[in-house]
Design an enzyme around this catalytic site. Structure first.
Site, PDB file in Angstrom:
ATOM      1  N   ARG A 524       0.853  -1.183   0.000  1.00  0.00           N
ATOM      2  CA  ARG A 524       0.000   0.000   0.000  1.00  0.00           C
ATOM      3  C   ARG A 524       0.891   1.235   0.000  1.00  0.00           C
ATOM      4  O   ARG A 524       2.018   1.212   0.502  1.00  0.00           O
ATOM      5  CB  ARG A 524      -0.908  -0.013   1.234  1.00  0.00           C
ATOM      6  CG  ARG A 524      -2.021  -1.033   1.180  1.00  0.00           C
ATOM      7  CD  ARG A 524      -3.031  -0.733   0.104  1.00  0.00           C
ATOM      8  NE  ARG A 524      -3.755   0.514   0.298  1.00  0.00           N
ATOM      9  CZ  ARG A 524      -5.050   0.596   0.683  1.00  0.00           C
ATOM     10  NH1 ARG A 524      -5.737  -0.509   0.936  1.00  0.00           N
ATOM     11  NH2 ARG A 524      -5.655   1.752   0.816  1.00  0.00           N
ATOM     12  N   LYS A 529       5.894   4.117   4.500  1.00  0.00           N
ATOM     13  CA  LYS A 529       6.518   3.049   3.697  1.00  0.00           C
ATOM     14  C   LYS A 529       7.529   3.649   2.706  1.00  0.00           C
ATOM     15  O   LYS A 529       8.331   2.954   2.113  1.00  0.00           O
ATOM     16  CB  LYS A 529       5.424   2.242   2.998  1.00  0.00           C
ATOM     17  CG  LYS A 529       4.498   1.464   3.966  1.00  0.00           C
ATOM     18  CD  LYS A 529       3.335   0.831   3.221  1.00  0.00           C
ATOM     19  CE  LYS A 529       2.344   0.159   4.150  1.00  0.00           C
ATOM     20  NZ  LYS A 529       2.782  -1.141   4.687  1.00  0.00           N
ATOM     21  N   LYS A 635       7.955 -12.894   2.125  1.00  0.00           N
ATOM     22  CA  LYS A 635       7.681 -13.577   0.861  1.00  0.00           C
ATOM     23  C   LYS A 635       8.865 -13.406  -0.102  1.00  0.00           C
ATOM     24  O   LYS A 635       9.289 -14.357  -0.752  1.00  0.00           O
ATOM     25  CB  LYS A 635       6.383 -13.025   0.241  1.00  0.00           C
ATOM     26  CG  LYS A 635       5.143 -13.264   1.097  1.00  0.00           C
ATOM     27  CD  LYS A 635       3.975 -12.362   0.747  1.00  0.00           C
ATOM     28  CE  LYS A 635       2.835 -12.512   1.757  1.00  0.00           C
ATOM     29  NZ  LYS A 635       1.772 -11.470   1.592  1.00  0.00           N
TER      30      LYS A 635
HETATM   31  C1  26W Z   1      -9.461   1.766  10.670  1.00  0.00           C
HETATM   32  C2  26W Z   1      -8.721   1.701   9.379  1.00  0.00           C
HETATM   33  C3  26W Z   1      -7.617   0.691   9.437  1.00  0.00           C
HETATM   34  C4  26W Z   1      -7.704  -0.475   8.652  1.00  0.00           C
HETATM   35  C5  26W Z   1      -6.661  -1.392   8.711  1.00  0.00           C
HETATM   36  C6  26W Z   1      -6.529   0.907  10.249  1.00  0.00           C
HETATM   37  C7  26W Z   1      -5.480  -0.044  10.313  1.00  0.00           C
HETATM   38  C8  26W Z   1      -5.594  -1.167   9.541  1.00  0.00           C
HETATM   39  C9  26W Z   1      -4.528  -2.231   9.599  1.00  0.00           C
HETATM   40  C10 26W Z   1      -4.102  -2.501  10.977  1.00  0.00           C
HETATM   41  C11 26W Z   1      -3.370  -1.821   8.811  1.00  0.00           C
HETATM   42  C12 26W Z   1      -2.497  -3.001   8.481  1.00  0.00           C
HETATM   43  O1  26W Z   1      -2.765  -3.721   7.556  1.00  0.00           O
HETATM   44  N1  26W Z   1      -1.419  -3.162   9.241  1.00  0.00           N
HETATM   45  C13 26W Z   1      -0.387  -4.068   8.801  1.00  0.00           C
HETATM   46  O2  26W Z   1      -0.606  -5.347   9.410  1.00  0.00           O
HETATM   47  C14 26W Z   1       0.341  -6.298   8.943  1.00  0.00           C
HETATM   48  C15 26W Z   1      -0.037  -7.657   9.529  1.00  0.00           C
HETATM   49  O3  26W Z   1       0.277  -7.713  10.880  1.00  0.00           O
HETATM   50  C16 26W Z   1       1.768  -5.887   9.287  1.00  0.00           C
HETATM   51  O4  26W Z   1       2.662  -6.822   8.749  1.00  0.00           O
HETATM   52  C17 26W Z   1       2.066  -4.498   8.750  1.00  0.00           C
HETATM   53  O5  26W Z   1       3.313  -4.071   9.214  1.00  0.00           O
HETATM   54  C18 26W Z   1       0.995  -3.517   9.199  1.00  0.00           C
HETATM   55  O6  26W Z   1       1.154  -2.236   8.606  1.00  0.00           O
END
Ligand code: 26W
Length: 790
Positions: A524, A529, A635
């Site tokens: 993303r 990042k 990966k």
């Molecule tokens: C409320 C909106 C929202 C939606 C999704 C806020 C935060 C998120 C996620 C927590 C974001 C996310 O995908 N975090 C990622 O999670 C991965 C799995 O643990 C990690 O490997 C990534 O470092 C982290 O950014």
């Protein structure tokens, strides 16, 4: 029973499920027929798994996640059932190509990024380990938006995976729960103002070797009264179906935000909708087998995938106390015995907290329950007042922590930072709660399936035990010093790069040099990042190549892919700049034999499966302390792409395991970042100290990449030379150095291949099987029910 012979099974489904004659069948028809034939065999494992779980009265794991970034399921099913050769032969018999058929399937893009993909890897590993489990989520009609570019700018369009029949799900009209919103609440009950049904759709998730299959249950909104005949007869046609439209709105679309809390009413309704339906379903299943609710924690482990399902805690307490008359404190104790919470980000803007008025309007009874939980917690910990509710907000991180038995981070660095930053106070009150479970990825999809060339070489060298036990890859280490073996290893990568180059030419009309270093950043788009650090280095490299075109430059292909949240303006500007820079650099005849840049549109799981096996260098360049873990980094390492990266998230553990000599490290540590950020004008100082950096920024500022609109990137330039919160400028010089180090090694094919192969051999620990074994032992107390002897 489906015909034993797999070929017949496919034809039987083509005929009777699709109603098609082989001579007139389309690729879609064959894909559906093959899917149904595979599904039949998965259902056998599924039913056997369910029966065994009931027979053993085993503890079940419930993984609650707002997102499951599944991708395609056909190839995964075929390979996990060991049917690949049969399927290939059967299809070839009808003049069809296996790859064409499996790639006809749309991705199930029910997630944004890391969190959603992790949930999908976890479901596959839970089944591969034979751990009884359910995944609970939302059956979005529209997944993550489709990305395209118009003049280099990101455009979003609705994703439409359900516009064609979806072969992997079973509708479960009997599993339907009536849920409420709004209305009034008293100390003992709640009268919702609005109601909606949550209806279940089940997808079996089969594990490696088809020995176990668990259920992914996704909820879909259904109207209590879908059609109002009166209104219809009165000619109010839309009003007549308004109920249905409103109900479906709840599960209509995935919110495309992945790092900024959404704060919208529909989002909290989505979170309550699936969390409540899941808790109802969990209690219904438990009570069907057990009378004593006191046993719940010994039979039920609930994992909250971040705070998005946090409301499941108060809902469980409500159903135990309000609906079943359990004492309130007892209800809280039971809930705490079941609940666990995983935190995936420390970004303040991503930590969910709801306006208490909005929250109270939609969930008045739950707000009361949260207040009582806070009161009990404050009573138990008078010294330090930490509460879920405060300053007009309902803080879902604090709520999840207080109601959880265990709280875990997703990498060692991240878990450490959780204890010293966002959860500092709660950690001091509950020092036993926070533990670490470093993320992992499933080796089936992310090595065996997506990189058949490397998989075959590994199996040919050490047998195929590694697919179910990835740390066996370490057995490869001695082979790395065998020049002949290393050549075979390098040949696999070269073949994958050639295949990718053909695809990029077909799909995007861009010619890539397979001999160049394929330097890939796919994730993303987000400032932390630092895709803008990558394009700045690319611009500086281009400028130096133009200065001395005849110097022996290591040819590079810079590949970018990733989506920006539609409302994230700065991220969209970064995409625009990369596309604009690519246009100028690729058109430059003096350098485009040495440097090519491409931003591939509509990044998704299937594209990652195509890009990662063909990558040489893995870009993991986040500002230290910001990337909770990362999973793409794992990966790439498994597929033999060494990392250029910072000491952030799981990069730290990857470098520890593959060896510092097999990792291109650069940049400040998390502590150094804090110190640097405190320095006044740190960015201006960094730019002044590095003429190469200044020259690259000046080119952007002067409109070299936006001739028609000189000041187009003023926002990015002002940020980089001003606040630069993510320290792009301060890490630039060392990043450049690391990239040139990579250049130097890449010119020595044997040295590079050794580095690549050592990454593969020493990354086995990053299997999600190892991660799930950790959760089973440290958090859930769940056992594998796989037959020991098999
Ligand atoms: C409320 C909106 C929202 C939606 C999704 C806020 C935060 C998120 C996620 C927590 C974001 C996310 O995908 N975090 C990622 O999670 C991965 C799995 O643990 C990690 O490997 C990534 O470092 C982290 O950014």
């Amino acid at each position: 029973m489906p015909p034993k012979d797999f070929r017949d099974a496919i034809v039987t489904h083509l005929t009777y499920s699709l109603g098609k004659d082989p001579d007139h069948a389309t690729v879609f028809d064959w894909r559906m027929a093959l899917s149904f034939a595979v599904r039949d065999r998965i259902v056998d494992a599924w039913m056997a798994s369910t029966r065994r779980t009931y027979a053993k009265d085993a503890k079940r794991v419930y993984y609650l996640s707002m997102e499951f970034l599944i991708g395609r399921l056909l190839e995964d099913g075929v390979i996990n059932l060991g049917l690949e050769d049969e399927a290939r032969r059967a299809l070839e018999g009808f003049g069809l190509n296996f790859t064409d058929v499996v790639t006809d399937e749309p991705d199930a893009a029910l997630g944004n990024g890391g969190l959603g993909r992790l949930a999908a890897c976890f479901m596959e590993s839970l089944s591969s380990l034979g751990c009884p489990a359910f995944g609970y989520g939302i059956r979005y009609e529209h997944g993550l938006f489709r990305q395209s570019f118009e003049n280099g700018r990101q455009m979003e369009a609705p994703e439409t995976w359900l516009q064609q029949p979806h072969p992997w799900e079973f509708e479960r009209p009997e599993a339907r729960f009536l849920l409420g919103f709004g209305g009034t609440a008293t100390a003992t009950g709640w009268t919702p103002a609005e109601t909606v049904y949550a209806e279940a759709y089940d997808t079996p998730i089969v594990g490696w070797q088809g020995r176990w299959a668990n259920t992914l249950r996704l909820w879909s909104g259904r109207a209590v009264d879908p059609f109002n005949l009166e209104k219809f007869n009165a000619g109010e046609f839309t009003a007549a179906t308004e109920g249905e439209a409103l109900a479906r709105t709840i599960s209509r679309v995935l919110y495309p935000e992945d790092s900024t809390e959404i704060g919208k009413a529909l989002r909290i309704k989505q979170e309550y909708f699936f969390s409540a339906a899941s808790v109802h379903d969990i209690l219904r299943r438990f009570e069907a087998e057990h009378a004593d609710l006191g046993l719940l924690p010994s039979k039920v482990a609930i994992q909250l995938n971040d705070t998005h399902p946090a409301i499941a805690g108060p809902e469980l307490i409500r159903l135990l106390h309000d609906a079943r008359g359990m004492d309130f404190d007892e209800a809280v104790r039971i809930a705490q015995g079941c609940l666990n919470y995983t935190n995936h980000t420390l970004l303040p803007e991503a930590l969910e907290s709801w306006d208490e008025t909005l929250f109270g309007e939609l969930l008045p009874r739950h707000l009361q329950i949260i207040d009582r939980v806070d009161a009990a917690h404050a009573k138990a910990h008078p010294k330090r007042k930490v509460s879920a509710r405060g300053d007009g907000r309902v803080k879902m991180g604090e709520l999840s922590f207080i109601l959880a038995n265990r709280v875990n981070g997703v990498s060692a660095l991240h878990t450490g930072l959780m204890k010293t930053t966002v959860f500092k106070d709660l950690n001091s009150l509950h020092p036993e709660k926070i533990i670490n479970e470093t993320n992992g990825v499933t080796p089936r999809r992310w090595l065996h399936n997506c990189n058949p060339g490397l998989s075959a070489l590994i199996t040919d060298t050490i047998g195929d035990g590694w697919i179910g036990d990835l740390e066996q890859l370490e057995i490869l280490v001695p082979h790395v010093d065998d020049a002949g073996w290393l050549e075979r290893y390098a040949a696999v990568k070269t073949a994958n790069k050639a295949a990718l180059s053909d695809w990029v030419m077909d799909a995007h009309g861009l010619k890539l040099d397979p001999q160049a270093m394929f330097d890939v950043q796919i994730k993303r788009i987000h400032e932390y990042k630092r895709q803008h650090l990558n394009i700045l280095e690319t611009i500086a490299l281009w400028q130096e190549m133009k200065d001395t075109p005849n110097a022996d430059w290591t040819p590079r292909v810079k590949l970018f892919a990733g989506k920006a949240a539609p409302g994230y303006f700065f991220a969209k500007e970064i995409i625009h700049l990369i596309n604009d820079a690519a246009a100028v650099i690729n058109a430059d005849k003096t350098t485009n034999d040495k440097l090519k840049v491409a931003f591939l549109p509509n990044y998704n799981v299937s594209m990652a499966e195509r890009l990662i096996p063909a990558s040489d260098l893995s870009e993991q360049i986040s500002t230290a302390g910001k990337e909770a873990s990362g999973t793409g980094n794992m990966k790439f390492a498994l597929n033999g792409a060494p990392t250029v990266g910072t000491l952030d998230g799981a990069n730290v553990e990857i470098r520890e395991r593959v060896g510092a000599e097999n990792f291109f490290l650069f940049g400040m540590t998390a502590d150094e970042v804090e110190a640097r950020r405190a320095i006044k004008n740190h960015a201006a100082k960094a730019v002044a100290a590095d003429p190469r950096l200044k020259r690259a920024i000046d080119a952007v500022a002067k409109g070299v990449f936006s001739p028609g609109e000189k000041a187009r990137y003023k926002g990015i330039v002002d940020n980089l030379t001003g606040p630069d919160y993510f320290l792009v400028t301060s890490d630039f010089t060392d990043y450049w150095r690391a990239q040139r180090d990579a250049d130097a090694v890449f010119t020595d094919t044997a040295a590079w291949s050794k580095m690549a192969a050592m990454n593969t051999a020493l990354s086995g620990w990053f299997s999600s099987d190892r991660t799930i074994r950790g959760y089973m032992a440290d958090i859930w107390g769940a056992e594998s029910l796989l037959e020991k002897d098999a």
